[in-house]
Motif scaffolding. Structure first.
Motif, mmCIF file in Angstrom:
data_model
loop_
_atom_site.group_PDB
_atom_site.id
_atom_site.type_symbol
_atom_site.label_atom_id
_atom_site.label_comp_id
_atom_site.label_asym_id
_atom_site.label_seq_id
_atom_site.Cartn_x
_atom_site.Cartn_y
_atom_site.Cartn_z
ATOM 1 N N TRP A 32 19.644 49.932 6.685
ATOM 2 C CA TRP A 32 19.695 48.511 6.133
ATOM 3 C C TRP A 32 19.893 48.674 4.686
ATOM 4 C CZ3 TRP A 32 20.343 43.717 7.463
ATOM 5 C CH2 TRP A 32 20.385 43.578 8.783
ATOM 6 N N ILE A 33 18.947 49.109 3.831
ATOM 7 C CA ILE A 33 19.100 49.445 2.384
ATOM 8 C C ILE A 33 20.220 49.734 2.005
ATOM 9 C CG2 ILE A 33 18.256 50.255 0.303
ATOM 10 C CD1 ILE A 33 15.385 50.155 1.620
ATOM 11 N N PHE A 34 20.594 51.075 2.386
ATOM 12 C CA PHE A 34 22.035 51.693 1.930
ATOM 13 C C PHE A 34 23.165 50.795 2.257
ATOM 14 C CE2 PHE A 34 20.924 55.572 -0.382
ATOM 15 C CZ PHE A 34 19.765 56.072 0.187
ATOM 16 N N LEU A 35 23.132 50.156 3.539
ATOM 17 C CA LEU A 35 24.497 49.643 3.915
ATOM 18 C C LEU A 35 24.470 48.378 3.190
ATOM 19 C CD1 LEU A 35 24.639 50.122 7.589
ATOM 20 C CD2 LEU A 35 25.801 51.400 5.791
ATOM 21 N N TRP A 36 23.265 47.800 3.014
ATOM 22 C CA TRP A 36 23.478 46.371 2.215
ATOM 23 C C TRP A 36 23.649 46.485 0.662
ATOM 24 C CZ3 TRP A 36 22.587 41.359 3.743
ATOM 25 C CH2 TRP A 36 22.349 40.148 2.525
ATOM 26 N N ILE A 37 23.090 47.365 -0.016
ATOM 27 C CA ILE A 37 23.054 47.621 -1.394
ATOM 28 C C ILE A 37 24.424 48.163 -1.702
ATOM 29 C CG2 ILE A 37 22.180 48.752 -3.536
ATOM 30 C CD1 ILE A 37 19.276 48.264 -2.613
ATOM 31 N N GLY A 38 24.649 49.070 -0.964
ATOM 32 C CA GLY A 38 25.882 49.980 -1.177
ATOM 33 C C GLY A 38 27.258 48.921 -0.945
ATOM 34 N N ASN A 39 27.211 48.349 0.173
ATOM 35 C CA ASN A 39 28.342 47.647 0.403
ATOM 36 C C ASN A 39 28.498 46.450 -0.507
ATOM 37 O OD1 ASN A 39 29.429 48.858 2.599
ATOM 38 N ND2 ASN A 39 28.186 47.696 3.984
ATOM 39 N N ILE A 65 38.697 48.654 4.685
ATOM 40 C CA ILE A 65 38.797 49.896 4.789
ATOM 41 C C ILE A 65 37.697 50.871 4.136
ATOM 42 C CG2 ILE A 65 40.227 51.947 4.070
ATOM 43 C CD1 ILE A 65 42.519 50.388 4.650
ATOM 44 N N SER A 66 37.511 50.168 2.764
ATOM 45 C CA SER A 66 36.664 51.028 2.167
ATOM 46 C C SER A 66 35.080 50.892 2.540
ATOM 47 C CB SER A 66 36.736 50.635 0.550
ATOM 48 O OG SER A 66 36.559 49.352 0.187
ATOM 49 N N LEU A 67 34.753 49.565 2.782
ATOM 50 C CA LEU A 67 33.528 49.331 3.143
ATOM 51 C C LEU A 67 33.192 50.067 4.503
ATOM 52 C CD1 LEU A 67 32.918 45.490 2.075
ATOM 53 C CD2 LEU A 67 32.060 47.497 1.165
ATOM 54 N N SER A 68 34.154 50.053 5.619
ATOM 55 C CA SER A 68 33.835 50.817 6.810
ATOM 56 C C SER A 68 33.796 52.327 6.523
ATOM 57 C CB SER A 68 35.167 50.718 7.638
ATOM 58 O OG SER A 68 35.595 49.358 7.957
ATOM 59 N N THR A 69 34.464 52.881 5.695
ATOM 60 C CA THR A 69 34.684 54.139 5.298
ATOM 61 C C THR A 69 33.016 54.474 4.695
ATOM 62 O OG1 THR A 69 36.622 54.086 4.599
ATOM 63 C CG2 THR A 69 35.637 56.154 4.111
ATOM 64 N N THR A 71 30.281 52.838 5.018
ATOM 65 C CA THR A 71 29.185 52.623 5.873
ATOM 66 C C THR A 71 29.244 53.819 6.780
ATOM 67 O OG1 THR A 71 29.688 50.232 6.073
ATOM 68 C CG2 THR A 71 28.587 51.227 7.919
ATOM 69 N N VAL A 72 30.480 54.368 7.457
ATOM 70 C CA VAL A 72 30.317 55.634 8.180
ATOM 71 C C VAL A 72 29.648 56.960 7.527
ATOM 72 C CG1 VAL A 72 31.612 57.217 9.493
ATOM 73 C CG2 VAL A 72 32.104 54.586 9.657
ATOM 74 N N VAL A 73 30.159 57.173 6.364
ATOM 75 C CA VAL A 73 29.665 58.378 5.488
ATOM 76 C C VAL A 73 28.149 58.280 5.297
ATOM 77 C CG1 VAL A 73 29.912 59.171 3.396
ATOM 78 C CG2 VAL A 73 31.773 58.474 4.485
ATOM 79 N N ALA A 74 27.651 56.723 4.941
ATOM 80 C CA ALA A 74 26.296 56.480 4.435
ATOM 81 C C ALA A 74 25.390 56.769 5.829
ATOM 82 C CB ALA A 74 26.125 55.047 4.087
ATOM 83 N N LEU A 75 25.907 56.370 6.970
ATOM 84 C CA LEU A 75 25.233 56.661 8.173
ATOM 85 C C LEU A 75 25.116 58.054 8.360
ATOM 86 C CD1 LEU A 75 26.241 53.541 10.230
ATOM 87 C CD2 LEU A 75 24.080 54.086 9.686
#
Lengths: 321, 124
Positions: A32-39, A65-69, A71-75
Motif C-alpha cells: 500500500w505505502i509504496f504504491l500510494w506514495i510512489g504513484n 504506462i509509467s505508473l503500471s510499470t 507498480t509492477v516493479v515495486a510489487l
C-alpha cells in the motif's frame, strides 16, 4: 492500516497464523505505502514534465504506462524482499492480494489523475476569462480615450483648420481618422493581431498626430518584415503615453522610435517630461499592457529610463498555429 | 491692434491668424509661441501686445504657468477644446474664452466686446 484490514478480509486462512499474520499484514502495508506514495510522487513529477492542458492525451498514456510499470516493479521487489527476509512464499492467496492491490491502486490513481486534469483545465479556463476581461477593459479604455474630448476635439480642430487651408489634405485626414476608429472597433474582440495590421493602423494614427504637431513630432518606424503578433493598440498606447507625458515644442522636439530587437518590440522616445501634470489615467495604460502581456507571454514587458530616453520593450508573441 | 498668439498647434495658429486678419486687416500678429517657456521669454523681451490669444494646453504644460512665472497685464482670450478650465481662466485676467474649433461668427461677436475692452484699457 489498510494493509492490515485487507489481509484480514482477503486471507481468511492467514488469521490463525499469529506471527505470520503480522508479517503478512506488514507485507500488505508495504505494498500500500509504496504504491500510494510512489504513484503520487511519480504522478506529480509527470505533471511538471508534461502539462495536462497542452497535451492531455500524451500525459494520460505516459501516466498509465509509467505508473503500471512502477507498480509492477515495486510489487516484484517487495515480494522478493519478503521472500528473502521472511521466507514468505507467494501462494495463491498472496497473489490475490497482489492483483487486488494493483486494481485498487489503478482506481485511486485514475481518480487522482482525473482530479488533477480537471483542476488544470479549470485554471486554464479561469486564466482565459481573466485575459478576456483585461482585453475588453483595454479596448474600452482605448475606445474611451479615442472618443474623449482630447483626441476627438483636437482631431476635429486640426481638421477644421485643414479644410480651408488645404482641402485635399483634409480629405486624407478624414480617411485616416476613420481608419483609426475602424481598427479600434475591429480589434475589440481579438487578443492578438498580426504585427503588419497594427503597423498599418499606426501609420494612420501617426499621420493624424503629425498633422497636429508638424515638425515638432518625429517618428521612425523600422518594423517591416516581422511576422510575430502583438496585443492590439498596445503600440498605439505607448505612443499616446509618450505624447501625453512629454514636452513637444519648437525648442524641444519629441522623437519616437519603433524598432525590433531579438525577442522584443521596442518603443523609445527622448525623455523630456512635462512638469507636474496630473492626467486622470496616469500609468493606467502601461499597467494594462503589462497585465495583458503577462497572460500572453512568459517574458515580461520591460520599462526603463536611461541615457535621457524612455524605453518600453514588448515581448514578441508567437504566431498562433 | 497688436496681437500675440500662444498656441502649440501650428495649424490652429495659422487658422486663427487668418480669421483675425479677415476680421480686421489692421491687426498685427506679432508672433506665435508654442510653450510656457518660449512665451515667457517672448513677453519678457518684447514690447507688450494689446491682446493675447492663449491656448490652455501648451507643448510643455498648461498656459496658467505663464501667470505664475511673470505678471501679465495684457488682456487674454483663452482658447480651449473643452470647459474644464473655464473657472480657472476667469480667475486670471481673462477677457473671454473661445471654444475650439474657433467659429468665425463667435469670434466676430466677441470681437466687438473685445475691442471695446481693449480700447478702454489703452486709454488708461
Amino acid at each position: 492500516m489498510a494493509g492490515f484490514g485487507m489481509t484480514y478480509l482477503l486471507c481468511p486462512g492467514c488469521r490463525d497464523l499469529g506471527y505470520n499474520y503480522l508479517v503478512i499484514s506488514l507485507y500488505s502495508s508495504s505494498i500500500w505505502i509504496f504504491l500510494w506514495i510512489g504513484n503520487s510522487t511519480l504522478s506529480h513529477w509527470l505533471d511538471q514534465k508534461i502539462s495536462w492542458v497542452t497535451s492531455p492525451v500524451k500525459r494520460f498514456i505516459v501516466g498509465i504506462i509509467s505508473l503500471s510499470t512502477y507498480t509492477v516493479v515495486a510489487l516484484y521487489l517487495i515480494v522478493e524482499f519478503f521472500r528473502i527476509t521472511f521466507d514468505v512464499d507467494v501462494s495463491e492467496d498472496l497473489r490475490w492480494i497482489f492483483i487486488s492491490s494493483l486494481c485498487i491502486t489503478f482506481l485511486i490513481t485514475l481518480f487522482m489523475h482525473g482530479r488533477e486534469f480537471l483542476s488544470n483545465w479549470k485554471q486554464a479556463a479561469l486564466d482565459a476569462e481573466r485575459l478576456k476581461k483585461e482585453s475588453f477593459q483595454a479596448q474600452f479604455e482605448s475606445l474611451r480615450s479615442q472618443v474623449n474630448p482630447h483626441f476627438l476635439f483636437n482631431s476635429l480642430n486640426a481638421l477644421s483648420n485643414l479644410v480651408h487651408e488645404n482641402p485635399d489634405k483634409a480629405v486624407l485626414f478624414i480617411k485616416k481618422l476613420s481608419e483609426v476608429y475602424r481598427y479600434v472597433l475591429d480589434t475589440r474582440d481579438r487578443e492578438v493581431v498580426p504585427i503588419q495590421e497594427e503597423i498599418e493602423f499606426l501609420n494612420s494614427y501617426i499621420y493624424l498626430q503629425q498633422i497636429r504637431f508638424g515638425e515638432k513630432l518625429k517618428f521612425s518606424v523600422s518594423l517591416n518584415g516581422l511576422d510575430s503578433t502583438v496585443a492590439p493598440l498596445s503600440l498605439q498606447m505607448l505612443i499616446e503615453n509618450a505624447i501625453k507625458h512629454n514636452i513637444i515644442s519648437e525648442q524641444q522636439h519629441l522623437h519616437i522610435e519603433l524598432s525590433s530587437e531579438a525577442d522584443f518590440l521596442v518603443v523609445k522616445n527622448n525623455l523630456q517630461p512635462k512638469q507636474g501634470k496630473k492626467e486622470e489615467s496616469h500609468g493606467y495604460g502601461l499597467e494594462n499592457i503589462k497585465r495583458r502581456y503577462a497572460y500572453l507571454s512568459e517574458r515580461k514587458v520591460e520599462v526603463k529610463a536611461e541615457d535621457g530616453s524612455f524605453i518600453v520593450k514588448l515581448p514578441k508573441l508567437d504566431v498562433p498555429s | 491692434m497688436k496681437v500675440l498668439i500662444i498656441e502649440d498647434e501650428p495649424n490652429a495658429a495659422q487658422r486663427l491668424s487668418k480669421l483675425l486678419l479677415k476680421e480686421n486687416s489692421s491687426i498685427a500678429i506679432l508672433g506665435n509661441t508654442d510653450s510656457v517657456e518660449s512665451s515667457v521669454k517672448w513677453l519678457q523681451s518684447n514690447p507688450a501686445p494689446d491682446l493675447i490669444f492663449m491656448d490652455i494646453q501648451l507643448g510643455d504644460g498648461l498656459s496658467f504657468e505663464i501667470f505664475k512665472k511673470m505678471e501679465v497685464t495684457v488682456p487674454v482670450i483663452f482658447t480651449t477644446a473643452y470647459d474644464e478650465y473655464a473657472l480657472k481662466a476667469f480667475k486670471v485676467n481673462s477677457v473671454d474664452y473661445l471654444l475650439k474649433p474657433i467659429d468665425p461668427t463667435e469670434l466676430k461677436m466677441h470681437w466687438k466686446n473685445l475691442k471695446h475692452c481693449v480700447d478702454q484699457i489703452s486709454i488708461k
